[in-house]
Design a protein around this motif. Sequence first.
Motif, PDB file in Angstrom:
ATOM      1  N   GLU A 272       0.835  -1.204   0.000  1.00  0.00           N
ATOM      2  CA  GLU A 272       0.000   0.000   0.000  1.00  0.00           C
ATOM      3  C   GLU A 272       0.864   1.245   0.000  1.00  0.00           C
ATOM      4  OE1 GLU A 272      -4.051   1.430   2.375  1.00  0.00           O
ATOM      5  OE2 GLU A 272      -2.743  -0.096   3.241  1.00  0.00           O
ATOM      6  N   GLY A 276       1.245   4.320  -2.784  1.00  0.00           N
ATOM      7  CA  GLY A 276       1.185   5.727  -2.389  1.00  0.00           C
ATOM      8  C   GLY A 276       2.364   6.514  -2.909  1.00  0.00           C
ATOM      9  N   LEU A 279       1.952   7.209  -6.551  1.00  0.00           N
ATOM     10  CA  LEU A 279       1.010   8.312  -6.789  1.00  0.00           C
ATOM     11  C   LEU A 279       1.683   9.661  -6.547  1.00  0.00           C
ATOM     12  CD1 LEU A 279      -2.164   6.813  -5.050  1.00  0.00           C
ATOM     13  CD2 LEU A 279      -1.802   7.089  -7.515  1.00  0.00           C
ATOM     14  N   ARG A 381       1.368   5.709   2.945  1.00  0.00           N
ATOM     15  CA  ARG A 381       0.214   5.911   2.051  1.00  0.00           C
ATOM     16  C   ARG A 381      -0.747   6.937   2.644  1.00  0.00           C
ATOM     17  NH1 ARG A 381      -2.466   2.821  -1.880  1.00  0.00           N
ATOM     18  NH2 ARG A 381      -4.229   4.041  -2.686  1.00  0.00           N
ATOM     19  N   GLU A 382      -0.994   6.867   3.953  1.00  0.00           N
ATOM     20  CA  GLU A 382      -1.885   7.831   4.599  1.00  0.00           C
ATOM     21  C   GLU A 382      -1.349   9.252   4.437  1.00  0.00           C
ATOM     22  OE1 GLU A 382      -3.508   9.108   9.048  1.00  0.00           O
ATOM     23  OE2 GLU A 382      -2.673   7.093   8.760  1.00  0.00           O
ATOM     24  N   GLU A 385      -1.729  10.451   0.740  1.00  0.00           N
ATOM     25  CA  GLU A 385      -3.102  10.800   0.380  1.00  0.00           C
ATOM     26  C   GLU A 385      -3.475  12.181   0.926  1.00  0.00           C
ATOM     27  OE1 GLU A 385      -5.427   7.518   1.727  1.00  0.00           O
ATOM     28  OE2 GLU A 385      -5.099   6.366  -0.122  1.00  0.00           O
ATOM     29  N   ARG A 386      -2.998  12.503   2.120  1.00  0.00           N
ATOM     30  CA  ARG A 386      -3.319  13.809   2.695  1.00  0.00           C
ATOM     31  C   ARG A 386      -2.530  14.925   2.006  1.00  0.00           C
ATOM     32  NH1 ARG A 386      -3.747  13.257   9.150  1.00  0.00           N
ATOM     33  NH2 ARG A 386      -4.101  15.502   8.878  1.00  0.00           N
ATOM     34  N   LEU A 388      -1.619  14.792  -1.252  1.00  0.00           N
ATOM     35  CA  LEU A 388      -2.244  14.950  -2.574  1.00  0.00           C
ATOM     36  C   LEU A 388      -3.624  15.580  -2.466  1.00  0.00           C
ATOM     37  CD1 LEU A 388      -1.205  11.610  -4.334  1.00  0.00           C
ATOM     38  CD2 LEU A 388      -0.151  13.871  -4.496  1.00  0.00           C
ATOM     39  N   SER A 389      -4.318  15.401  -1.348  1.00  0.00           N
ATOM     40  CA  SER A 389      -5.647  16.008  -1.200  1.00  0.00           C
ATOM     41  C   SER A 389      -5.581  17.513  -1.042  1.00  0.00           C
ATOM     42  CB  SER A 389      -6.376  15.404  -0.002  1.00  0.00           C
ATOM     43  OG  SER A 389      -5.806  15.850   1.215  1.00  0.00           O
TER      44      SER A 389
END
Length: 390
Positions: A272, A276, A279, A381-382, A385-386, A388-389
């Motif tokens: 995972e 990430g 990405l 990964r967490e 994601e934050r 990229l958000s």
Amino acid sequence: MTVETTVETVPRTVAIIPARGGSKQVPRKNLQRVGGVPLVERAVRAAVAASIDLVVVSTDDEEIAAVGAAAGARVIRRPAELSGDTAASESAILHALDALEADGERFDIVAFLQATSPFIPSDALSAAVDEVRADRADSVFSAHQTYGFLWRRDAEGAAVAINHDASHRPRRQDREPHHLETGAFYVFRAEGFRQSRHRFFGRTRVAEVPEWTAIEIDDEHQLRIARALAALHDTVGPIPVRAVVTDFDGVHTDDTAIIDADGGERVRVSREDGMGVALLRRAGVPMLILSTEVNPVVRARADKLRVPVLHGIDDKEAALRVWAHDNDLPLADIAYLGNDVNDLPALRIVGWPIAVADAHPLVLAEARVVLRRRGGDGAVRELVERVLSS
């Protein structure tokens, strides 16, 4: 016929944050981090979020001045005679108002914020300013509602009831609540303050705030409590950075290793996390793995992720500063993800110090964000994601 029109001027508000460099109980108190953010910066952010016209940090300290300015405040240098242990906050506020007026800046309303209160509610501060602006009050202060029974000791040490009759114990719903001053903020008319030279005068009202925000840091114990509260209450959201730097062991791995008969190490990583990182790379966000370990597995994993790595690094702070400079990246725009005490120097210089969920307590205390996931179990990964958000 000539028609005269009048233009109504909106009262201007200045937030003044007195923050001297000295402190007896907690060294460099106003620069201590809560939720990974220096206390003086937290106060500046609260004022900015309350839509106050100008935010000022009054200080005698170069580092506090730099942090305040970077957060968006104007800095006013406070003279030594107003910066000692016995100097009243009112004297610093008057000095700041005089300095502003000397520069041609006049304000009708003053919001006095204390950096030692790390959880200043911006909505309550804004509402307090509105109370004074609408002429419903001359001074307003933050307080929380309490039904507590207060006592004092007399000269002989006996307990004496203060806000109740000791011979009568009413139910909570039958009692009149009191309000306990939090010390977080005071809002008042500038002219009235100049005349009274005190934060309370005229029509005084309470700005009610949640009880959990009432902590004021005067000692190390209260600092530890504030850091624990920050992990519970600070808003979880996007992490707006331009680069991500991570440790390896305990971040990309679960901090365990399998040793084979030849002394080689094997570690467990998360697929995972690998997705990430891919990405993040596709989004064009620079990433670096910064590790103390000199181990082929670190290089192998970095190559697999197609991420640059610096390993065998004893001084992570110095290495991170050089990498940021070489890549033209401000430290304030970097997230560093760590888990153990050797990450602390690097965590302390970036804008976004991040900790995995199972990090060392000292790392958790320094972190601006504590992730929900553990090292080797999707923490990277967490974070991605934050980022990229944002």
